[in-house]
Write a protein that holds these residues in place. Structure first.
Motif, PDB file in Angstrom:
ATOM      1  N   UNK A 249      -1.840  -4.262  -2.361  1.00 38.57           N
ATOM      2  CA  UNK A 249      -0.374  -4.282  -2.296  1.00 38.57           C
ATOM      3  C   UNK A 249       0.020  -4.149  -0.825  1.00 38.57           C
ATOM      4  N   UNK A 250      -0.233  -5.209  -0.066  1.00 38.70           N
ATOM      5  CA  UNK A 250      -0.109  -5.140   1.388  1.00 38.70           C
ATOM      6  C   UNK A 250       1.326  -4.980   1.868  1.00 38.70           C
ATOM      7  N   UNK A 251       2.268  -5.659   1.238  1.00 38.24           N
ATOM      8  CA  UNK A 251       3.655  -5.506   1.660  1.00 38.24           C
ATOM      9  C   UNK A 251       4.119  -4.065   1.445  1.00 38.24           C
ATOM     10  N   UNK A 252       3.794  -3.518   0.278  1.00 31.63           N
ATOM     11  CA  UNK A 252       4.180  -2.146  -0.037  1.00 31.63           C
ATOM     12  C   UNK A 252       3.463  -1.147   0.887  1.00 31.63           C
ATOM     13  N   UNK A 253       2.210  -1.436   1.215  1.00 37.01           N
ATOM     14  CA  UNK A 253       1.458  -0.578   2.140  1.00 37.01           C
ATOM     15  C   UNK A 253       2.137  -0.564   3.501  1.00 37.01           C
ATOM     16  N   UNK A 254       2.558  -1.718   3.952  1.00 37.49           N
ATOM     17  CA  UNK A 254       3.249  -1.818   5.240  1.00 37.49           C
ATOM     18  C   UNK A 254       4.522  -0.988   5.229  1.00 37.49           C
ATOM     19  N   UNK A 255       5.269  -1.036   4.137  1.00 35.24           N
ATOM     20  CA  UNK A 255       6.506  -0.252   4.056  1.00 35.24           C
ATOM     21  C   UNK A 255       6.208   1.247   4.053  1.00 35.24           C
ATOM     22  N   UNK A 256       5.165   1.650   3.359  1.00 36.26           N
ATOM     23  CA  UNK A 256       4.790   3.065   3.307  1.00 36.26           C
ATOM     24  C   UNK A 256       4.356   3.558   4.685  1.00 36.26           C
ATOM     25  N   UNK A 257       3.614   2.730   5.417  1.00 38.60           N
ATOM     26  CA  UNK A 257       3.168   3.112   6.753  1.00 38.60           C
ATOM     27  C   UNK A 257       4.339   3.177   7.723  1.00 38.60           C
ATOM     28  N   UNK A 258       5.300   2.304   7.526  1.00 36.71           N
ATOM     29  CA  UNK A 258       6.517   2.343   8.342  1.00 36.71           C
ATOM     30  C   UNK A 258       7.273   3.656   8.092  1.00 36.71           C
ATOM     31  N   UNK A 259       7.329   4.068   6.845  1.00 32.48           N
ATOM     32  CA  UNK A 259       7.979   5.337   6.502  1.00 32.48           C
ATOM     33  C   UNK A 259       7.247   6.513   7.154  1.00 32.48           C
ATOM     34  N   UNK A 260       5.915   6.473   7.141  1.00 31.01           N
ATOM     35  CA  UNK A 260       5.128   7.537   7.777  1.00 31.01           C
ATOM     36  C   UNK A 260       5.420   7.593   9.272  1.00 31.01           C
ATOM     37  N   UNK A 261       5.588   6.440   9.895  1.00 34.89           N
ATOM     38  CA  UNK A 261       5.931   6.395  11.315  1.00 34.89           C
ATOM     39  C   UNK A 261       7.281   7.066  11.558  1.00 34.89           C
ATOM     40  N   UNK A 262       8.226   6.799  10.684  1.00 37.04           N
ATOM     41  CA  UNK A 262       9.563   7.382  10.840  1.00 37.04           C
ATOM     42  C   UNK A 262       9.542   8.899  10.717  1.00 37.04           C
TER      43      UNK A 262
END
Length: 109
Positions: free
Chosen positions: A11-24
């Protein structure tokens, strides 16, 4: 890390969004900013491969490797050396026009 679980499920798109949230959530502590950016770009690269956007995937794979290179072999419980190696192999296969199987992110014990 939920982003790792999503990545490993494909689930690469969702993984990218989760990692973006972690960055925030890092707020003022930017010491891991490039780590999360590298992980995010690896997820985006694999999402782009699923969409058949090979040149974009190559760009994101190169960026992921660049962002992750400064971090130790084990970082945030991730076997980063193995993941970088898998990303390098994935990039080589993509550049050779070969079929690619997305790497997995392994957790350290």
């Amino acid at each position: 890390m939920k982003g790792v679980e999503l990545f490993n499920r494909g689930a690469f798109f969702e993984a990218h969004e989760e990692m973006e949230e972690a960055m925030n959530l890092l707020e003022d502590d930017t010491s891991d900013w490039e780590f999360y950016l590298g992980m995010l770009r690896a997820a985006v690269a694999n999402h782009k491969l699923e969409q058949g956007e090979v040149s974009s995937a190559q760009l994101h794979l190169r960026a992921a490797l660049k962002f992750l290179e400064a971090y130790p072999d084990r970082h945030r419980a991730i076997k980063l050396r193995e993941f970088r190696s898998a990303l390098s192999a994935e990039l080589a296969h993509v550049e050779a026009g070969e079929r690619v199987v997305a790497p997995r992110i392994e957790m350290a014990a």
